[in-house]
Design an enzyme around this catalytic site. Structure first.
Site, PDB file in Angstrom:
ATOM      1  N   ARG A  73       0.555  -1.012   0.199  1.00  0.00           N
ATOM      2  CA  ARG A  73      -0.099   0.204  -0.391  1.00  0.00           C
ATOM      3  C   ARG A  73       1.215   1.805  -0.403  1.00  0.00           C
ATOM      4  NH1 ARG A  73      -2.624  -3.611   1.777  1.00  0.00           N
ATOM      5  NH2 ARG A  73      -0.689  -4.366   2.641  1.00  0.00           N
ATOM      6  N   THR A  74       1.888   1.614   1.252  1.00  0.00           N
ATOM      7  CA  THR A  74       2.407   2.254   0.803  1.00  0.00           C
ATOM      8  C   THR A  74       3.675   3.153   0.145  1.00  0.00           C
ATOM      9  OG1 THR A  74       2.532   2.106   2.911  1.00  0.00           O
ATOM     10  CG2 THR A  74       4.104   4.079   2.982  1.00  0.00           C
ATOM     11  N   LYS A 127      25.193  -6.247  -0.643  1.00  0.00           N
ATOM     12  CA  LYS A 127      26.514  -6.570  -1.098  1.00  0.00           C
ATOM     13  C   LYS A 127      27.342  -5.696   0.036  1.00  0.00           C
ATOM     14  CE  LYS A 127      26.127  -6.549  -6.077  1.00  0.00           C
ATOM     15  NZ  LYS A 127      26.630  -5.680  -7.586  1.00  0.00           N
ATOM     16  N   ARG A 152      11.018   3.622   3.501  1.00  0.00           N
ATOM     17  CA  ARG A 152      11.262   2.869   4.640  1.00  0.00           C
ATOM     18  C   ARG A 152      12.082   1.946   4.974  1.00  0.00           C
ATOM     19  NH1 ARG A 152       4.964  -1.045   4.812  1.00  0.00           N
ATOM     20  NH2 ARG A 152       5.324   1.003   5.468  1.00  0.00           N
ATOM     21  N   HIS A 176       5.092   5.107  11.797  1.00  0.00           N
ATOM     22  CA  HIS A 176       4.791   5.616   9.627  1.00  0.00           C
ATOM     23  C   HIS A 176       3.302   6.905  10.294  1.00  0.00           C
ATOM     24  CE1 HIS A 176       3.271   3.945   6.268  1.00  0.00           C
ATOM     25  NE2 HIS A 176       2.811   2.884   6.886  1.00  0.00           N
TER      26      HIS A 176
HETATM   27  N1   CP Z   1      -0.696   0.047   5.313  1.00  0.00           N
HETATM   28  C1   CP Z   1       0.337  -0.154   5.547  1.00  0.00           C
HETATM   29  O1   CP Z   1       2.239   0.616   6.105  1.00  0.00           O
HETATM   30  O2   CP Z   1       0.781  -1.450   4.316  1.00  0.00           O
HETATM   31  P1   CP Z   1       1.829  -1.769   3.495  1.00  0.00           P
HETATM   32  O3   CP Z   1       2.989  -2.104   4.356  1.00  0.00           O
HETATM   33  O4   CP Z   1       1.406  -2.732   2.479  1.00  0.00           O
HETATM   34  O5   CP Z   1       2.988  -0.425   3.151  1.00  0.00           O
END
Ligand code: CP
Length: 310
Positions: free
Chosen positions: A62-63, A90, A112, A140
């Site tokens: 999603r993100t 590496k 991320r 998040h």
């Molecule tokens: N909600 C969320 O962060 O989903 P993903 O891990 O798929 O990005």
């Protein structure tokens, strides 16, 4: 609260570092972008000549897609990086990886990373705007922003509204960012789950703690349900998934027994039949897909407002 015209920060590292005015400005801007993405022509030129790198050192569906769509709707140039297919394998360091990408004239970094605080480290070393797309079990922020934006769209101003976050609070960056965000917007927040999955001093953040799902459902206006993060659990926190579902899972029988409708949310990915049954996740009370839709508008707002800080 007086409306501000710009953010107080050049990075979005966590909700902890945003003011209430920042959050409200992001929501106002996201509202405008939501109109844009529902038009036949969904694109605006706001980030033309801006290059954004999406650096994902952890899995995401999603993100990652949501940020990429948001960037493309704003006409940014986009480069995508995935740790699993990169020179990180590496032995390259985070700073070397990012500096090499920045040498290619990148203006903004969406990242991320599994290490809590990785974004703070980067912010001390590079000039680009940094957006935290999830750092380990820490924060998040854009998930919390899209969650609160979706709540507000559904129930109006969040001041005084009662929100329960159900599930694995201990390992959840979504929980921490939601708590910071909802507190800043004046909502009442409760966390509910097994004692082993709730941090010992979480009450210090101004939230109620409960281990009683039925009592929490009766109390709340909104239930935000989180999955069990088995991939972050190095020991067993409860006897079995079956037992977890029995005591802490949300199902239709429970919701039908309430004397009021409540809003059901989940940040995804859902483990259907574990923390939430399919008939609840797919019910008319669920706004799970609206959360996903709003994610694009909210991330467009964050990118747009940060670009204005350059
Ligand atoms: N909600 C969320 O962060 O989903 P993903 O891990 O798929 O990005």
């Amino acid at each position: 609260m007086a409306t501000v015209q710009q953010l107080s920060t050049k990075h979005v590292l966590g909700i902890k570092y945003l003011s209430e005015a920042d959050i409200r400005l992001i929501f106002e801007t996201a509202g405008s972008f939501k109109e844009v993405i529902n038009r036949p022509i969904k694109k605006v030129p706001s980030l033309r000549d801006v290059t954004v790198a999406n650096l994902f050192f952890e899995n995401s569906t999603r993100t990652r897609i949501s940020f990429e769509l948001a960037e493309k709707r704003l006409s940014a140039d986009v480069v995508n990086f995935s740790a699993s297919s990169s020179s990180v394998k590496k032995g390259e360091t985070l700073l070397d990886t990012v500096n090499n990408i920045l040498a290619m004239k990148v203006d903004m970094v969406v990242m991320r990373h599994p290490a809590p605080g990785a974004h703070h480290f980067l912010a001390q070393h590079i000039d680009a705007n940094i957006i935290n797309a999830g750092d380990g079990t820490h924060e998040h922020p854009t998930q919390a922003l899209l969650d609160a934006f979706s709540m507000q769209e559904k129930v109006g101003d969040l001041a005084g509204k009662k929100v329960v976050i159900f599930g694995d609070i201990l390992h959840s960056r979504v929980a921490l960012s939601n708590i910071f965000c909802l507190n800043k917007l004046g909502a009442q927040v409760r966390v509910c789950g097994p004692p082993t999955l709730i941090p010992k001093y979480i009450g210090d953040l101004g939230v109620e703690v409960s281990h009683d799902v039925w009592d929490s459902l009766k109390w709340c206006d909104i239930a935000n349900v989180l999955r069990i993060q088995l991939e972050r659990q190095d020991i067993k926190y409860f006897p079995s998934l079956r037992e977890y579902t029995q005591y802490f899972g949300l199902n239709k029988t429970l919701l039908d027994s309430l004397d009021k409708p409540i809003v059901i949310m989940h940040p995804g990915p859902i483990n259907r039949g574990v923390e939430i049954s399919s008939d609840v996740a797919d019910s008319g009370h669920s706004i799970i897909l609206q959360q996903v839709e709003n994610g694009v508008a909210v991330r467009m707002a964050v990118l747009y407002l940060l670009a204005a800080m350059r």
